[in-house]
Motif scaffolding. Structure first.
Motif, PDB file in Angstrom:
ATOM      1  N   SER A  10      74.969  -4.272 153.776  1.00  0.00           N
ATOM      2  CA  SER A  10      76.383  -3.757 153.511  1.00  0.00           C
ATOM      3  C   SER A  10      76.792  -3.380 152.196  1.00  0.00           C
ATOM      4  O   SER A  10      77.887  -2.880 151.872  1.00  0.00           O
ATOM      5  N   ILE A  46      76.830  -0.084 161.472  1.00  0.00           N
ATOM      6  CA  ILE A  46      75.769  -0.851 161.558  1.00  0.00           C
ATOM      7  C   ILE A  46      74.636  -0.428 160.661  1.00  0.00           C
ATOM      8  O   ILE A  46      73.917   0.692 161.010  1.00  0.00           O
ATOM      9  N   GLN A  49      71.822   2.477 161.919  1.00  0.00           N
ATOM     10  CA  GLN A  49      72.417   2.882 163.089  1.00  0.00           C
ATOM     11  C   GLN A  49      73.656   4.162 162.685  1.00  0.00           C
ATOM     12  O   GLN A  49      74.316   3.567 161.781  1.00  0.00           O
TER      13      GLN A  49
END
Length: 524
Positions: A10, A46, A49
């Protein structure tokens, strides 16, 4: 299937490209986000993805050049993300409930569904020929009515929608940041901006800028049941409902043409975010419009060009795709005969290089198995490996810069240059290639094929074998079957007519019945 080898977190939107020889280990994809009006590093919801929703066509007519421009641009985005190693879910809708479809059905004396089905088949035919990958899901408004009605009910419960005699409207005052995508101040917006609002609506709405969520049916119109009475959904609510149904409340990327920023996408945001309290999409990407000789392409100006008309005129699908990719997707694309001829010449050279492994396969004797790296430590081959790595990096850097396809094409031409020279030599002498340089040419060709495919560009020797390549005898059989079916229909023997259609469908032949009584067919 997505490629393997990605690793993300992230903190940094980068993809581990170690599985691709020669690529720099950490590279960031940056995209221009219309919502924030700046180029931003792409960070998916995500890791590894990507969820994408693309606004599709209203299926009342053939697709035009503007559709080609838009869907080729987003096909490249999808292909590039897959090439980087992401698992991509790509959803694109069909708007099959609309005034234009109703008007066309009334004019042709058929049903709204017949108009939609015919144009959906023709849409697929055009997109397939342009090598545009079919979306993972293609929901239709008619298949999402429950979700649409539910979404409208939720808006009513939140006080953001109101009904008047069977019509339901969204109250723009309920969305405090309405206008954040388009940058428009509510006080400056033009009444009935979407061009799809009935004139009498302005007198019924609480605010002239409120827009329809549900439209009551006029007498004789195709309609659907609801708690507000017979009617049909508004344009904007359809996409909000389909995004939610297929991908959830928040997605990574929402796509469309620049003409959809306002009011369509602005209204999508207002509807969806009022219900969920969450962002509808984190990235909003929009492609530029198509101009014809400097003027905006439109039916009213008589400069309207369909994809089918262009392809039927002799322009190859790859030439058209190459022409579109020469310009950055966000810039206007000027369509002229001279520009198209120039693109045809440019594509001819690239196609020669892409085709060399097919045209001269017997003479080149290149390895049939894919070789992904040069493993020898000879100085010449180490140098070759460095060159391949640099070319790959240049391509990646171009595409990471907001999908700069024009720069990416420049890299392809640099890769293709020695292959074109080789093709010219082989044309004069089939034995012109020596063993010493053969592997180096092979690696250039493999890289060219790989990167060109990322842009959806393929040798025409390959694509020409993909569409409607039935032999003459089979084509005669299809023609005979169509004529037999027409005769059966004329004597109202619909059982025989349906049997013939089904038999052809099993052969991979889809029939398209046209309003003039003629029947076309496509290979599915």
């Amino acid at each position: 299937m997505a490629a393997t080898g990605w690793k993300q977190n992230s903190e940094q939107s980068t993809v581990d490209l170690g599985s691709k020889p020669g690529l720099t280990k950490k590279m960031s994809l940056r995209l221009y986000n219309t919502l924030n009006r700046r180029t931003e590093t792409f960070r998916p919801l995500i890791p590894g993805q990507v969820s994408i929703y693309c606004c599709g066509v209203t299926v009342y007519d053939l697709c035009h050049l503007g559709h080609a421009r838009s869907y080729i641009a987003w096909d490249v985005l999808r292909r590039y993300l897959i090439w980087l190693g992401y698992q991509v879910t790509f959803v694109q809708n069909f708007t099959d409930i609309d005034d234009k479809i109703l008007n066309r059905a009334s004019k042709e004396g058929c049903t709204m569904n017949e108009v939609s089905e015919r144009n959906i088949l023709l849409f697929h035919k055009d997109m397939d020929e342009l090598q545009i990958m079919r979306p993972d899901k293609m929901p239709r408004a008619t298949s999402c009515l429950n979700q649409i009605r539910s979404l409208i009910e939720e808006l009513e419960q939140k006080g953001a929608a109101y009904s008047i005699e069977g019509d339901v409207y969204f109250s723009v005052k309920a969305k405090k940041d309405y206008g954040k995508l388009s940058g428009r101040d509510l006080n400056d917006q033009i009444e009935n901006a979407d061009g799809r609002v009935r004139e009498e609506e302005g007198l019924r709405k609480t605010n002239p800028f409120d827009f329809a969520l549900w439209k009551s049916a006029k007498q004789g119109e195709t309609s659907f049941p609801s708690q507000w009475g017979q009617g049909r959904p508004g344009w904007h609510i359809e996409c909000s409902a389909m995004v939610r149904q297929e991908l959830g409340e928040t997605i990574d990327i929402h796509l469309g043409g620049a003409d959809l920023v306002f009011p369509h996408h602005e209204n999508e945001i207002a509807q969806s975010e009022t219900v969920t309290g969450k962002p509808l999409a984190n990235y909003w990407l929009h492609n530029g419009m198509v101009n014809v000789k400097g003027q905006k392409m439109s039916k009213s100006l008589g400069n309207f060009t369909t994809i089918r008309a262009l392809l039927d005129s002799g322009i190859t699908p790859m030439t058209l795709r190459f022409f579109i990719l020469q310009a950055h997707y966000r810039k206007p694309l000027d369509f002229t005969e001279d520009a198209l001829k120039s693109a045809a010449n440019g594509w001819k050279g690239l196609n020669t290089a892409l085709s060399i492994g097919i045209t001269y396969s017997d003479h080149l004797k290149w390895p049939k198995e894919e070789i992904t790296a040069l493993n020898s430590h000879k100085n010449s081959e180490i140098s070759e490996q460095k060159e391949i790595s640099l070319l790959r990096d240049r391509f990646t850097n171009a595409m990471n810069d907001d999908l700069n396809s024009s720069l990416a094409l420049a890299v392809l031409f640099d890769i293709a240059r020695p292959l074109r020279s080789l093709a010219n030599s082989l044309e004069r002498d089939k034995n012109a290639i020596g063993g010493k340089n053969n592997l180096a040419y092979f690696h250039h060709w493999k890289l060219l094929v790989e990167l060109a495919n990322t842009l959806g560009l393929k040798s025409e020797l390959e694509t020409n074998n993909s569409f409607n390549k039935y032999d003459d005898e089979t084509k005669e059989q299809i023609t005979y079957a169509i004529e037999t079916r027409r005769e059966a229909k004329s004597r109202r023997d619909f059982a025989t007519a349906d049997k013939i259609r089904n038999e052809l469908k099993e052969m991979g032949v889809e029939l398209i019945d046209k309003p003039n009584g003629k029947t076309d067919w496509i290979k599915t």
